[in-house]
Scaffold this motif. Sequence first.
Motif, PDB file in Angstrom:
ATOM      1  N   ARG A 160      -8.282  -2.802 -36.483  1.00  0.00           N
ATOM      2  CA  ARG A 160      -8.368  -2.236 -35.789  1.00  0.00           C
ATOM      3  C   ARG A 160      -7.493  -2.814 -33.989  1.00  0.00           C
ATOM      4  O   ARG A 160      -8.152  -4.238 -34.298  1.00  0.00           O
ATOM      5  CB  ARG A 160      -9.376  -1.418 -35.170  1.00  0.00           C
ATOM      6  N   ILE A 161      -6.333  -2.335 -33.517  1.00  0.00           N
ATOM      7  CA  ILE A 161      -6.103  -2.861 -32.677  1.00  0.00           C
ATOM      8  C   ILE A 161      -5.758  -2.199 -30.703  1.00  0.00           C
ATOM      9  O   ILE A 161      -6.034  -0.952 -31.491  1.00  0.00           O
ATOM     10  CB  ILE A 161      -4.721  -3.337 -32.298  1.00  0.00           C
ATOM     11  N   ASP A 162      -6.332  -2.834 -29.757  1.00  0.00           N
ATOM     12  CA  ASP A 162      -6.541  -1.757 -28.855  1.00  0.00           C
ATOM     13  C   ASP A 162      -5.600  -1.928 -27.854  1.00  0.00           C
ATOM     14  O   ASP A 162      -4.520  -1.781 -28.230  1.00  0.00           O
ATOM     15  CB  ASP A 162      -7.721  -2.757 -27.621  1.00  0.00           C
ATOM     16  N   SER A 163      -5.837  -1.110 -26.443  1.00  0.00           N
ATOM     17  CA  SER A 163      -4.586  -1.432 -25.852  1.00  0.00           C
ATOM     18  C   SER A 163      -3.656  -2.328 -24.970  1.00  0.00           C
ATOM     19  O   SER A 163      -2.310  -2.513 -25.653  1.00  0.00           O
ATOM     20  CB  SER A 163      -5.005  -0.470 -24.722  1.00  0.00           C
ATOM     21  N   LYS A 164      -4.001  -3.405 -25.858  1.00  0.00           N
ATOM     22  CA  LYS A 164      -4.058  -4.624 -25.088  1.00  0.00           C
ATOM     23  C   LYS A 164      -3.256  -5.388 -26.615  1.00  0.00           C
ATOM     24  O   LYS A 164      -2.462  -6.583 -26.588  1.00  0.00           O
ATOM     25  CB  LYS A 164      -4.840  -5.579 -24.273  1.00  0.00           C
ATOM     26  N   GLY A 165      -3.519  -5.305 -27.700  1.00  0.00           N
ATOM     27  CA  GLY A 165      -2.650  -5.997 -28.792  1.00  0.00           C
ATOM     28  C   GLY A 165      -4.023  -6.638 -29.037  1.00  0.00           C
ATOM     29  O   GLY A 165      -3.785  -6.890 -30.569  1.00  0.00           O
ATOM     30  N   LYS A 166      -5.524  -6.356 -29.026  1.00  0.00           N
ATOM     31  CA  LYS A 166      -6.496  -7.565 -29.763  1.00  0.00           C
ATOM     32  C   LYS A 166      -6.994  -7.001 -30.403  1.00  0.00           C
ATOM     33  O   LYS A 166      -7.291  -5.721 -30.207  1.00  0.00           O
ATOM     34  CB  LYS A 166      -7.346  -7.603 -27.856  1.00  0.00           C
ATOM     35  N   ALA A 167      -7.213  -7.243 -31.427  1.00  0.00           N
ATOM     36  CA  ALA A 167      -8.883  -6.689 -32.912  1.00  0.00           C
ATOM     37  C   ALA A 167      -9.582  -6.296 -31.895  1.00  0.00           C
ATOM     38  O   ALA A 167     -10.050  -7.165 -31.059  1.00  0.00           O
ATOM     39  CB  ALA A 167      -8.619  -7.978 -33.389  1.00  0.00           C
TER      40      ALA A 167
END
Length: 117
Positions: free
Chosen positions: A73-80
């Motif tokens: 899953r990635i968040d809105s900042k592109g982090k896992a």
Amino acid sequence: MKYIQVAIKRAQASQCRYRLGAVVAVGGRVVSSATNKKRNNPAIDFTNATFHAEEAALRRLRSSKGGVIYVARIDSKGKAALARPCMRCQELLSSAGITKAYYTIDDETVGYLALTS
């Protein structure tokens, strides 16, 4: 884990609010991959608004016996972010013959689930 990186790339292609990707490998070879997908308008049926990435990846397979799934899953900042399969997906994976699930927890940590049939 190279397959987690592939799952992260798949998650980047998701059109959903919570972006998830899944990759199924059997015998060290990728046999299926998918993102979570919108199934219907959430205003109509919120509890069944999406196909989970794990479910979508299984739908593309003929056989997954002995397979391993990697979910990211990635968040809105592109982090896992945390992508542990829900109980319904764990049951689906187990009944499909998937034996192990690896999932992102954050950018540096991968979790593991042993699935039993």
